[in-house]
Design an enzyme around this catalytic site. Sequence first.
Site, short mmCIF file in Angstrom:
data_model
loop_
_atom_site.label_atom_id
_atom_site.label_comp_id
_atom_site.label_asym_id
_atom_site.label_seq_id
_atom_site.Cartn_x
_atom_site.Cartn_y
_atom_site.Cartn_z
N GLY A 285 68.70 -111.29 5.45
CA GLY A 285 67.43 -110.56 5.32
C GLY A 285 66.33 -111.33 4.61
O GLY A 285 65.32 -110.75 4.23
N SER B 139 69.82 -114.07 8.76
CA SER B 139 68.51 -114.44 9.32
C SER B 139 68.60 -115.19 10.65
O SER B 139 67.80 -116.09 10.90
CB SER B 139 67.69 -115.23 8.30
OG SER B 139 67.41 -114.42 7.17
N GLU C 235 76.81 -106.34 1.52
CA GLU C 235 76.10 -105.14 1.05
C GLU C 235 77.10 -104.09 0.55
O GLU C 235 76.84 -103.39 -0.42
CB GLU C 235 75.21 -104.59 2.18
CG GLU C 235 74.00 -105.49 2.39
CD GLU C 235 73.42 -105.48 3.79
OE1 GLU C 235 73.73 -104.57 4.58
OE2 GLU C 235 72.63 -106.40 4.09
N HIS D 155 81.37 -106.55 4.32
CA HIS D 155 79.97 -106.98 4.30
C HIS D 155 79.50 -107.08 2.85
O HIS D 155 79.86 -106.24 2.02
CB HIS D 155 79.11 -106.00 5.10
CG HIS D 155 77.76 -106.58 5.41
ND1 HIS D 155 76.77 -106.69 4.47
CD2 HIS D 155 77.26 -107.12 6.56
CE1 HIS D 155 75.71 -107.27 5.03
NE2 HIS D 155 75.98 -107.54 6.29
N GLU E 252 78.63 -115.03 6.27
CA GLU E 252 77.26 -114.60 5.99
C GLU E 252 76.88 -114.99 4.56
O GLU E 252 77.17 -114.24 3.61
CB GLU E 252 77.14 -113.08 6.13
CG GLU E 252 77.47 -112.57 7.52
CD GLU E 252 76.77 -111.23 7.82
OE1 GLU E 252 76.20 -111.12 8.89
OE2 GLU E 252 76.80 -110.33 6.96
N GLY F 29 71.38 -108.83 11.86
CA GLY F 29 70.78 -107.59 11.36
C GLY F 29 69.40 -107.39 11.95
O GLY F 29 69.24 -106.89 13.07
N GLY F 30 68.37 -107.80 11.23
CA GLY F 30 66.97 -107.53 11.59
C GLY F 30 66.63 -107.81 13.04
O GLY F 30 66.02 -106.97 13.72
N ASN G 54 74.24 -105.76 14.00
CA ASN G 54 74.58 -104.82 12.92
C ASN G 54 73.29 -104.06 12.58
O ASN G 54 72.39 -104.61 11.94
CB ASN G 54 75.09 -105.61 11.70
CG ASN G 54 75.36 -104.71 10.50
OD1 ASN G 54 75.27 -103.48 10.60
ND2 ASN G 54 75.67 -105.31 9.37
N TRP G 55 73.23 -102.83 13.03
CA TRP G 55 71.99 -102.06 12.84
C TRP G 55 71.79 -101.60 11.40
O TRP G 55 70.73 -101.11 11.05
CB TRP G 55 71.99 -100.83 13.77
CG TRP G 55 71.94 -101.16 15.23
CD1 TRP G 55 71.95 -102.40 15.81
CD2 TRP G 55 71.85 -100.23 16.32
NE1 TRP G 55 71.88 -102.30 17.18
CE2 TRP G 55 71.82 -100.97 17.52
CE3 TRP G 55 71.81 -98.83 16.40
CZ2 TRP G 55 71.73 -100.37 18.78
CZ3 TRP G 55 71.73 -98.23 17.66
CH2 TRP G 55 71.69 -98.99 18.83
N LYS G 56 72.81 -101.72 10.58
CA LYS G 56 72.75 -101.24 9.19
C LYS G 56 72.22 -99.80 9.17
O LYS G 56 72.50 -99.05 10.08
CB LYS G 56 71.91 -102.21 8.34
CG LYS G 56 72.42 -103.66 8.47
CD LYS G 56 71.84 -104.60 7.47
CE LYS G 56 72.41 -106.00 7.67
NZ LYS G 56 71.94 -106.99 6.73
P1 13P Z 1 69.88 -110.34 8.91
O1 13P Z 1 70.08 -110.86 10.31
O2 13P Z 1 68.86 -109.25 8.84
O3 13P Z 1 69.65 -111.46 7.94
O4 13P Z 1 71.26 -109.63 8.48
C1 13P Z 1 72.45 -110.33 8.61
C2 13P Z 1 73.58 -109.41 8.36
O5 13P Z 1 73.80 -109.00 7.22
C3 13P Z 1 74.38 -108.96 9.50
O6 13P Z 1 75.52 -108.29 9.10
#
Ligand code: 13P
Length: 263
Positions: free
Chosen positions: A178, A218, A102, A100, A172, A239-240, A10-12
């Site tokens: 994050g 994470s 977020e 999500h 999640e 994500g990251g 997920n590149w956000k």
């Molecule tokens: P991180 O891997 O950066 O913690 O993000 C997880 C996430 O929200 C994937 O959708």
Amino acid sequence: MARKPIIAGNWKMNNNKAQAKELMDGILYGISQLDASKMPEVVVAPTYTALWQVYDLIKNEPKVKLAAQNVNPNPKGAYTGEVSLDMLNDFKVKYVIIGHSERRQMFAESDEFINQKALAILSEGLIPIICCGETLEQREAGVTDEHLKNQITKAFNNISASDAKKSVIAYEPIWAIGTGKSCDAKEANRTIGQIRKVIADLYNQETADNIRILYGGSVKPSTIVEQMAQPEIDGGLIGGASLIAESFIDLIKGAMTDEHAVV
Ligand code: 13P
């Protein structure tokens, strides 16, 4: 019956056109070096603005599937700033991430709206990746399982068993996103087992045995092997660590182990 693992990036809100190309080139090179028969399903979720380019780069690479980070459930019309399923279909998008944390927290998306999206996505033949997860306060108050049951029950409202079976859930925990602090693998396994039980209760055991449930929060190359060794965890939503080609390839490699439990 085996559930095929998924490694989804997920590149956000990251990567402009040039950065998206550089990352995809790196991922495609890395994948070309791997044994295709042992690979998990690899999914990338760029921003809308990079979808066309990533689609173009992967259109001859069946090992990589495209996901969108969001969609509007309405077919078309006066929804400024939104994107429809018909538009996503132009790019052969297979998955759409919904629910999500977020989007729930920053954009006030309700369980009902997430359910509308899930129904629309499935009716167009795409697959929702339905996210759920608890806050730190909920975990500390001991209400995690109850909260997840509520989120899952509402997200799956009016979804048929055959559609539920092909859907994907991503667990999640919000406190793990994050933060660099992944949920303990055994606890993630236990929690995902509880989510699977909710699906069994809503539908039946066959649906629960088929639905793929990912862990996100994470996930890193240093955590993925232990996570994938858990029988309930069918992959990662990352994500990251999905933003650097080498690290994303290491995550894919971590999901290639033959030990990943098969139901
Ligand atoms: P991180 O891997 O950066 O913690 O993000 C997880 C996430 O929200 C994937 O959708």
